[in-house]
Design an enzyme around this catalytic site. Structure first.
Site, PDB file in Angstrom:
ATOM      1  CG  ASP A 191      -1.824   1.224   1.243  1.00 51.56           C
ATOM      2  OD1 ASP A 191      -2.682   1.344   0.354  1.00 51.56           O
ATOM      3  OD2 ASP A 191      -1.645   2.077   2.146  1.00 51.56           O
ATOM      4  CD  GLU A 275      -5.297   1.173  -4.408  1.00 46.26           C
ATOM      5  OE1 GLU A 275      -6.507   1.438  -4.467  1.00 46.26           O
ATOM      6  OE2 GLU A 275      -4.597   1.429  -3.404  1.00 46.26           O
ATOM      7  CG  ASP A 356      -1.479   3.379   5.721  1.00 45.44           C
ATOM      8  OD1 ASP A 356      -2.446   3.751   5.035  1.00 45.44           O
ATOM      9  OD2 ASP A 356      -0.708   4.164   6.300  1.00 45.44           O
TER      10      ASP A 356
END
Length: 414
Positions: A191, A275, A356
Protein backbone atom coordinates in the site's frame (compact mmCIF):
# COMPACT_ATOMS: atom_id res chain seq x y z
CA UNK A 1 15.76 -9.21 -23.35
CA UNK A 2 17.11 -5.73 -24.09
CA UNK A 3 18.59 -3.67 -21.26
CA UNK A 4 20.17 -0.24 -21.09
CA UNK A 5 23.45 0.43 -19.34
CA UNK A 6 24.15 4.11 -18.81
CA UNK A 7 27.61 5.50 -18.03
CA UNK A 8 28.95 9.00 -17.51
CA UNK A 9 31.28 10.20 -20.28
CA UNK A 10 33.81 13.03 -20.23
CA UNK A 11 34.22 14.59 -23.69
CA UNK A 12 36.99 17.13 -24.24
CA UNK A 13 36.10 20.75 -25.13
CA UNK A 14 36.58 19.96 -28.81
CA UNK A 15 34.43 16.85 -28.56
CA UNK A 16 31.70 18.85 -26.83
CA UNK A 17 31.63 21.21 -29.80
CA UNK A 18 31.42 18.23 -32.15
CA UNK A 19 28.61 16.72 -30.10
CA UNK A 20 26.70 20.00 -30.09
CA UNK A 21 27.06 20.10 -33.88
CA UNK A 22 25.76 16.52 -34.10
CA UNK A 23 22.80 17.30 -31.83
CA UNK A 24 21.89 20.27 -34.01
CA UNK A 25 22.22 18.45 -37.34
CA UNK A 26 20.14 15.49 -36.13
CA UNK A 27 17.48 17.90 -34.90
CA UNK A 28 17.40 19.76 -38.25
CA UNK A 29 17.06 16.50 -40.20
CA UNK A 30 14.23 15.39 -37.93
CA UNK A 31 12.39 18.70 -38.34
CA UNK A 32 12.92 18.77 -42.13
CA UNK A 33 11.59 15.23 -42.46
CA UNK A 34 8.60 16.01 -40.26
CA UNK A 35 7.81 19.14 -42.29
CA UNK A 36 8.05 17.17 -45.55
CA UNK A 37 5.67 14.50 -44.30
CA UNK A 38 3.19 17.07 -43.01
CA UNK A 39 3.27 18.90 -46.35
CA UNK A 40 2.74 15.68 -48.33
CA UNK A 41 -0.21 14.69 -46.16
CA UNK A 42 -1.84 18.12 -46.47
CA UNK A 43 -1.31 18.12 -50.24
CA UNK A 44 -2.77 14.75 -51.25
CA UNK A 45 -2.87 12.61 -48.09
CA UNK A 46 0.19 10.69 -49.25
CA UNK A 47 3.08 9.29 -47.20
CA UNK A 48 6.70 9.70 -48.22
CA UNK A 49 8.70 6.48 -47.93
CA UNK A 50 11.62 6.52 -45.51
CA UNK A 51 14.20 5.88 -48.26
CA UNK A 52 12.89 8.74 -50.40
CA UNK A 53 12.75 10.97 -47.35
CA UNK A 54 16.35 10.14 -46.38
CA UNK A 55 17.56 11.02 -49.88
CA UNK A 56 15.70 14.33 -49.79
CA UNK A 57 16.62 15.61 -46.32
CA UNK A 58 20.13 14.11 -46.04
CA UNK A 59 21.76 13.16 -49.35
CA UNK A 60 20.30 15.92 -51.55
CA UNK A 61 20.26 18.47 -48.72
CA UNK A 62 24.05 18.22 -48.29
CA UNK A 63 24.47 19.52 -51.85
CA UNK A 64 22.58 22.74 -51.12
CA UNK A 65 24.27 25.82 -49.61
CA UNK A 66 21.73 25.99 -46.79
CA UNK A 67 22.39 22.43 -45.57
CA UNK A 68 25.99 21.79 -46.65
CA UNK A 69 27.10 21.60 -43.01
CA UNK A 70 25.20 18.30 -42.63
CA UNK A 71 28.28 16.64 -44.11
CA UNK A 72 30.34 17.60 -41.04
CA UNK A 73 28.65 15.00 -38.83
CA UNK A 74 28.14 11.25 -39.00
CA UNK A 75 25.44 10.17 -41.44
CA UNK A 76 24.58 7.34 -39.03
CA UNK A 77 23.34 9.87 -36.46
CA UNK A 78 21.24 11.61 -39.11
CA UNK A 79 19.66 8.34 -40.23
CA UNK A 80 18.88 7.50 -36.60
CA UNK A 81 16.83 10.69 -36.33
CA UNK A 82 14.70 9.50 -39.27
CA UNK A 83 14.15 6.18 -37.53
CA UNK A 84 13.06 8.12 -34.46
CA UNK A 85 10.48 9.94 -36.58
CA UNK A 86 9.18 6.62 -37.95
CA UNK A 87 8.87 5.31 -34.38
CA UNK A 88 7.01 8.47 -33.31
CA UNK A 89 4.46 8.04 -36.11
CA UNK A 90 4.12 4.32 -35.35
CA UNK A 91 3.42 5.09 -31.69
CA UNK A 92 0.81 7.68 -32.66
CA UNK A 93 -1.09 5.34 -34.97
CA UNK A 94 -0.86 2.46 -32.49
CA UNK A 95 -2.25 4.72 -29.76
CA UNK A 96 -5.03 6.07 -31.97
CA UNK A 97 -6.10 2.54 -32.98
CA UNK A 98 -6.01 1.23 -29.41
CA UNK A 99 -3.09 -1.16 -29.96
CA UNK A 100 -0.85 0.87 -27.62
CA UNK A 101 -1.91 0.89 -23.98
CA UNK A 102 -1.66 3.87 -21.67
CA UNK A 103 -2.09 7.57 -22.24
CA UNK A 104 -2.84 8.75 -25.76
CA UNK A 105 0.21 9.62 -27.83
CA UNK A 106 -0.01 12.73 -29.99
CA UNK A 107 1.42 13.48 -33.41
CA UNK A 108 5.19 14.04 -33.65
CA UNK A 109 6.19 17.62 -32.82
CA UNK A 110 9.10 19.73 -34.02
CA UNK A 111 12.22 19.73 -31.83
CA UNK A 112 13.69 22.93 -30.44
CA UNK A 113 17.33 23.83 -29.96
CA UNK A 114 16.33 25.35 -26.61
CA UNK A 115 15.39 21.97 -25.16
CA UNK A 116 17.35 21.32 -21.98
CA UNK A 117 17.96 17.70 -22.96
CA UNK A 118 19.73 16.79 -26.20
CA UNK A 119 20.31 13.27 -27.47
CA UNK A 120 21.59 11.47 -30.54
CA UNK A 121 21.84 7.75 -31.24
CA UNK A 122 24.54 5.80 -33.07
CA UNK A 123 24.01 2.31 -34.48
CA UNK A 124 26.72 -0.34 -34.87
CA UNK A 125 28.13 1.55 -37.87
CA UNK A 126 28.61 4.76 -35.91
CA UNK A 127 30.53 3.67 -32.81
CA UNK A 128 33.02 1.14 -31.51
CA UNK A 129 34.61 0.28 -28.16
CA UNK A 130 38.37 0.66 -28.08
CA UNK A 131 40.67 -1.77 -26.28
CA UNK A 132 41.58 0.93 -23.76
CA UNK A 133 37.96 1.37 -22.69
CA UNK A 134 37.26 4.52 -24.69
CA UNK A 135 34.16 4.99 -26.81
CA UNK A 136 34.85 5.95 -30.41
CA UNK A 137 32.03 7.95 -32.03
CA UNK A 138 32.01 8.66 -35.75
CA UNK A 139 33.47 12.12 -36.57
CA UNK A 140 33.79 12.89 -32.85
CA UNK A 141 36.67 10.72 -31.70
CA UNK A 142 37.57 8.61 -28.68
CA UNK A 143 35.57 9.70 -25.63
CA UNK A 144 36.51 8.78 -22.07
CA UNK A 145 33.88 6.66 -20.28
CA UNK A 146 33.51 6.22 -16.53
CA UNK A 147 32.98 2.45 -16.50
CA UNK A 148 31.29 1.31 -13.29
CA UNK A 149 30.78 -2.27 -14.51
CA UNK A 150 31.33 -4.42 -17.58
CA UNK A 151 28.78 -4.73 -20.34
CA UNK A 152 27.26 -8.23 -20.41
CA UNK A 153 27.33 -8.40 -24.22
CA UNK A 154 28.23 -6.39 -27.29
CA UNK A 155 25.95 -3.32 -27.49
CA UNK A 156 23.73 -2.87 -30.53
CA UNK A 157 23.48 0.91 -30.23
CA UNK A 158 24.53 3.79 -28.04
CA UNK A 159 22.66 7.01 -27.27
CA UNK A 160 24.69 10.04 -26.23
CA UNK A 161 22.69 12.32 -23.94
CA UNK A 162 23.39 15.80 -22.63
CA UNK A 163 21.04 16.56 -19.73
CA UNK A 164 19.87 19.90 -18.37
CA UNK A 165 22.75 20.09 -15.90
CA UNK A 166 25.37 19.80 -18.64
CA UNK A 167 26.37 16.19 -17.93
CA UNK A 168 27.03 13.74 -20.74
CA UNK A 169 25.98 10.09 -20.67
CA UNK A 170 26.38 7.11 -23.00
CA UNK A 171 23.43 4.70 -22.87
CA UNK A 172 24.21 1.28 -24.37
CA UNK A 173 21.53 -1.18 -25.48
CA UNK A 174 22.59 -4.78 -24.87
CA UNK A 175 20.85 -8.13 -25.28
CA UNK A 176 20.94 -10.34 -22.17
CA UNK A 177 19.30 -13.54 -21.03
CA UNK A 178 16.83 -13.35 -18.10
CA UNK A 179 18.32 -14.36 -14.74
CA UNK A 180 15.75 -16.43 -12.89
CA UNK A 181 16.11 -16.19 -9.11
CA UNK A 182 15.48 -19.19 -6.85
CA UNK A 183 11.79 -19.70 -6.09
CA UNK A 184 10.56 -18.47 -2.70
CA UNK A 185 7.19 -18.90 -1.01
CA UNK A 186 6.72 -15.30 0.15
CA UNK A 187 4.26 -12.96 -1.56
CA UNK A 188 3.54 -9.42 -0.47
CA UNK A 189 0.98 -6.69 -1.01
CA UNK A 190 2.04 -3.05 -0.97
CA UNK A 191 0.00 0.00 0.00
CA UNK A 192 1.77 3.14 -1.24
CA UNK A 193 1.30 6.42 0.58
CA UNK A 194 2.84 9.72 1.63
CA UNK A 195 3.15 9.47 5.41
CA UNK A 196 4.92 6.16 4.89
CA UNK A 197 6.16 5.41 1.41
CA UNK A 198 4.97 1.80 1.53
CA UNK A 199 3.31 -0.47 4.07
CA UNK A 200 3.74 -4.18 3.33
CA UNK A 201 1.22 -6.88 4.14
CA UNK A 202 3.78 -8.59 6.41
CA UNK A 203 3.89 -5.49 8.65
CA UNK A 204 7.11 -3.97 7.30
CA UNK A 205 7.11 -0.21 6.79
CA UNK A 206 9.25 1.66 4.25
CA UNK A 207 9.68 5.29 5.25
CA UNK A 208 9.20 8.13 2.81
CA UNK A 209 12.64 9.63 2.02
CA UNK A 210 11.16 12.96 0.74
CA UNK A 211 14.19 13.85 -1.36
CA UNK A 212 12.65 17.02 -2.79
CA UNK A 213 11.39 18.26 0.56
CA UNK A 214 14.81 17.77 2.18
CA UNK A 215 16.53 19.71 -0.61
CA UNK A 216 13.83 22.36 -0.87
CA UNK A 217 15.72 25.08 0.98
CA UNK A 218 18.80 24.68 -1.19
CA UNK A 219 16.66 24.63 -4.34
CA UNK A 220 14.82 27.77 -3.27
CA UNK A 221 18.06 29.68 -2.77
CA UNK A 222 19.41 28.59 -6.15
CA UNK A 223 16.14 29.53 -7.84
CA UNK A 224 16.15 32.91 -6.10
CA UNK A 225 19.65 33.65 -7.39
CA UNK A 226 18.53 32.67 -10.90
CA UNK A 227 15.50 34.96 -10.81
CA UNK A 228 17.72 37.97 -10.07
CA UNK A 229 19.98 37.50 -13.09
CA UNK A 230 19.41 39.48 -16.25
CA UNK A 231 17.80 37.43 -19.01
CA UNK A 232 20.20 36.49 -21.76
CA UNK A 233 23.32 37.11 -19.65
CA UNK A 234 26.12 34.62 -19.03
CA UNK A 235 25.58 34.86 -15.29
CA UNK A 236 21.99 33.75 -15.79
CA UNK A 237 23.18 30.75 -17.80
CA UNK A 238 25.56 29.81 -14.96
CA UNK A 239 22.78 30.21 -12.38
CA UNK A 240 20.46 28.03 -14.49
CA UNK A 241 23.09 25.29 -14.51
CA UNK A 242 23.37 25.45 -10.72
CA UNK A 243 19.60 25.01 -10.40
CA UNK A 244 19.64 22.11 -12.87
CA UNK A 245 22.49 20.40 -11.01
CA UNK A 246 20.65 20.72 -7.71
CA UNK A 247 17.56 19.10 -9.24
CA UNK A 248 19.71 16.41 -10.86
CA UNK A 249 21.13 15.43 -7.45
CA UNK A 250 17.59 15.02 -6.12
CA UNK A 251 16.49 12.97 -9.14
CA UNK A 252 19.58 10.74 -8.98
CA UNK A 253 19.08 10.04 -5.28
CA UNK A 254 15.40 9.23 -5.81
CA UNK A 255 16.13 6.91 -8.73
CA UNK A 256 18.87 5.06 -6.83
CA UNK A 257 16.57 4.66 -3.82
CA UNK A 258 13.77 3.22 -5.99
CA UNK A 259 16.16 0.70 -7.54
CA UNK A 260 17.46 -0.44 -4.15
CA UNK A 261 14.00 -0.89 -2.62
CA UNK A 262 12.64 -2.63 -5.72
CA UNK A 263 15.62 -5.01 -5.80
CA UNK A 264 15.01 -6.00 -2.19
CA UNK A 265 11.31 -6.65 -2.78
CA UNK A 266 11.94 -8.71 -5.91
CA UNK A 267 14.71 -10.72 -4.23
CA UNK A 268 12.66 -11.60 -1.13
CA UNK A 269 9.23 -12.23 -2.71
CA UNK A 270 7.97 -14.44 -5.51
CA UNK A 271 5.08 -12.08 -6.27
CA UNK A 272 4.47 -8.42 -5.46
CA UNK A 273 1.03 -6.78 -5.68
CA UNK A 274 0.28 -3.08 -5.62
CA UNK A 275 -2.55 -0.72 -6.43
CA UNK A 276 -3.02 1.09 -9.73
CA UNK A 277 -2.91 4.64 -8.35
CA UNK A 278 -4.21 7.59 -10.38
CA UNK A 279 -0.95 9.52 -10.09
CA UNK A 280 -1.81 12.08 -12.78
CA UNK A 281 -5.04 12.95 -10.95
CA UNK A 282 -3.39 13.16 -7.54
CA UNK A 283 -0.71 15.40 -9.06
CA UNK A 284 -3.37 18.04 -9.69
CA UNK A 285 -4.40 18.31 -6.05
CA UNK A 286 -2.93 20.24 -3.12
CA UNK A 287 -0.65 17.25 -2.54
CA UNK A 288 0.96 17.64 -5.97
CA UNK A 289 4.49 18.35 -4.78
CA UNK A 290 4.50 15.42 -2.36
CA UNK A 291 3.02 13.11 -4.99
CA UNK A 292 5.69 14.04 -7.53
CA UNK A 293 8.38 13.67 -4.87
CA UNK A 294 7.16 10.15 -4.04
CA UNK A 295 7.55 9.03 -7.69
CA UNK A 296 5.13 6.11 -7.42
CA UNK A 297 5.14 5.68 -11.20
CA UNK A 298 8.93 5.33 -11.28
CA UNK A 299 8.85 2.82 -8.43
CA UNK A 300 6.20 0.70 -10.18
CA UNK A 301 8.07 0.75 -13.50
CA UNK A 302 11.37 -0.26 -11.88
CA UNK A 303 9.58 -3.01 -9.97
CA UNK A 304 8.02 -4.41 -13.16
CA UNK A 305 11.29 -4.29 -15.09
CA UNK A 306 13.19 -6.15 -12.36
CA UNK A 307 10.39 -8.72 -12.08
CA UNK A 308 10.57 -9.41 -15.82
CA UNK A 309 14.33 -9.80 -15.63
CA UNK A 310 14.46 -12.11 -12.61
CA UNK A 311 11.40 -14.28 -13.20
CA UNK A 312 9.13 -12.73 -10.56
CA UNK A 313 5.52 -11.59 -10.79
CA UNK A 314 4.11 -8.08 -10.29
CA UNK A 315 0.33 -7.77 -10.10
CA UNK A 316 -1.50 -4.45 -10.33
CA UNK A 317 -4.87 -4.28 -8.58
CA UNK A 318 -7.57 -1.95 -9.89
CA UNK A 319 -7.81 1.45 -8.25
CA UNK A 320 -11.57 0.84 -7.85
CA UNK A 321 -10.93 -1.82 -5.21
CA UNK A 322 -12.02 -0.30 -1.84
CA UNK A 323 -8.87 -1.46 -0.08
CA UNK A 324 -9.12 1.08 2.74
CA UNK A 325 -12.76 0.21 3.49
CA UNK A 326 -12.62 -3.59 3.21
CA UNK A 327 -12.00 -5.69 6.32
CA UNK A 328 -9.17 -8.13 5.70
CA UNK A 329 -10.71 -10.59 8.21
CA UNK A 330 -14.39 -10.87 7.24
CA UNK A 331 -14.16 -8.99 3.89
CA UNK A 332 -17.08 -6.72 4.71
CA UNK A 333 -16.97 -3.30 3.04
CA UNK A 334 -17.23 -0.59 5.69
CA UNK A 335 -18.22 3.05 5.26
CA UNK A 336 -16.12 5.76 3.67
CA UNK A 337 -13.31 7.17 5.76
CA UNK A 338 -11.52 10.53 5.56
CA UNK A 339 -7.75 10.57 5.31
CA UNK A 340 -7.21 11.52 8.94
CA UNK A 341 -8.75 8.22 10.12
CA UNK A 342 -5.74 5.91 10.40
CA UNK A 343 -7.21 3.22 12.71
CA UNK A 344 -10.75 1.89 12.42
CA UNK A 345 -12.90 -0.97 13.71
CA UNK A 346 -14.94 -3.21 11.42
CA UNK A 347 -18.64 -2.80 12.08
CA UNK A 348 -19.32 -6.45 11.18
CA UNK A 349 -16.69 -8.51 13.00
CA UNK A 350 -15.33 -5.86 15.37
CA UNK A 351 -11.69 -6.28 14.31
CA UNK A 352 -9.53 -3.21 14.83
CA UNK A 353 -7.46 -2.33 11.76
CA UNK A 354 -4.56 -0.09 10.94
CA UNK A 355 -5.69 1.60 7.74
CA UNK A 356 -2.51 1.08 5.69
CA UNK A 357 -1.69 -2.42 6.94
CA UNK A 358 -5.25 -3.58 6.30
CA UNK A 359 -5.19 -2.07 2.80
CA UNK A 360 -1.97 -3.90 1.93
CA UNK A 361 -3.49 -7.21 3.06
CA UNK A 362 -6.59 -6.59 0.95
CA UNK A 363 -4.38 -5.78 -2.05
CA UNK A 364 -2.43 -9.01 -1.47
CA UNK A 365 -5.60 -11.13 -1.36
CA UNK A 366 -7.10 -9.44 -4.42
CA UNK A 367 -3.88 -9.81 -6.39
CA UNK A 368 -3.54 -13.49 -5.50
CA UNK A 369 -7.16 -14.15 -6.50
CA UNK A 370 -6.67 -12.40 -9.82
CA UNK A 371 -3.45 -14.26 -10.52
CA UNK A 372 -5.19 -17.62 -9.99
CA UNK A 373 -8.05 -16.63 -12.30
CA UNK A 374 -6.10 -14.56 -14.85
CA UNK A 375 -6.58 -16.93 -17.87
CA UNK A 376 -10.36 -16.58 -17.56
CA UNK A 377 -10.38 -12.86 -16.87
CA UNK A 378 -11.41 -10.96 -13.72
CA UNK A 379 -13.66 -12.81 -11.29
CA UNK A 380 -13.75 -10.62 -8.20
CA UNK A 381 -15.32 -7.15 -8.52
CA UNK A 382 -12.85 -4.30 -8.62
CA UNK A 383 -9.91 -6.38 -9.83
CA UNK A 384 -8.27 -6.06 -13.23
CA UNK A 385 -5.81 -8.25 -15.11
CA UNK A 386 -2.26 -7.37 -13.98
CA UNK A 387 -0.25 -5.31 -16.44
CA UNK A 388 2.35 -7.34 -18.28
CA UNK A 389 5.84 -6.47 -17.14
CA UNK A 390 7.83 -4.58 -19.76
CA UNK A 391 11.18 -6.19 -20.62
CA UNK A 392 14.08 -3.78 -21.04
CA UNK A 393 15.84 -3.10 -19.04
CA UNK A 394 6.22 -3.89 12.50
CA UNK A 395 3.10 -1.89 12.92
CA UNK A 396 2.43 1.01 10.70
CA UNK A 397 2.14 3.86 13.21
CA UNK A 398 4.24 4.44 16.32
CA UNK A 399 1.57 6.53 18.05
CA UNK A 400 -1.91 5.43 19.01
CA UNK A 401 -4.60 6.89 16.77
CA UNK A 402 -8.29 7.49 17.48
CA UNK A 403 -10.44 4.48 16.67
CA UNK A 404 -13.61 4.91 14.63
CA UNK A 405 -16.33 2.52 13.55
CA UNK A 406 -18.27 2.48 10.32
CA UNK A 407 -21.02 4.64 11.81
CA UNK A 408 -18.49 7.32 12.83
CA UNK A 409 -16.74 7.54 9.50
CA UNK A 410 -17.48 10.42 7.20
CA UNK A 411 -16.41 11.41 3.68
CA UNK A 412 -14.52 11.55 1.47
CA UNK A 413 -12.99 8.16 0.71
CA UNK A 414 -9.32 7.27 0.66
Amino acid sequence: MHLRYSFRIEPTPGQRIALARTFGCARVVYNDALAARKAAYQADRSRIATGVLAKRVITDAKKTPGRAWLGEVSVDALQSSLRDLDAAYANFFASASGKRRGRRVGLPAFKSKKDSRQAVRFSRNGFRLRAGGRLNLAKIGDVRVRWSRKLPSVPSSVTVVRDASGRYFASFVVDVEPETLPTVDAEVGIDLGLTHYAVLSDGQVIGNPRFLRRAERRLQKAQQVLSRKQKGSKNRAKARLRVARAHARVADARRDWCHQRASGLIRDNQAVYLEDLAVSGLARTRLAKSVHDAAWGLFRRVLQEKAARYGRHVGVVSRRLPSSRTCSVCWAVDGKKPLHVRIWRCGTCGTEHDRDLNASRVILAAGQAERRNAPGGPVSPGVEIPSRARPVERGTHPKAQPVTTGSQAGNPAR
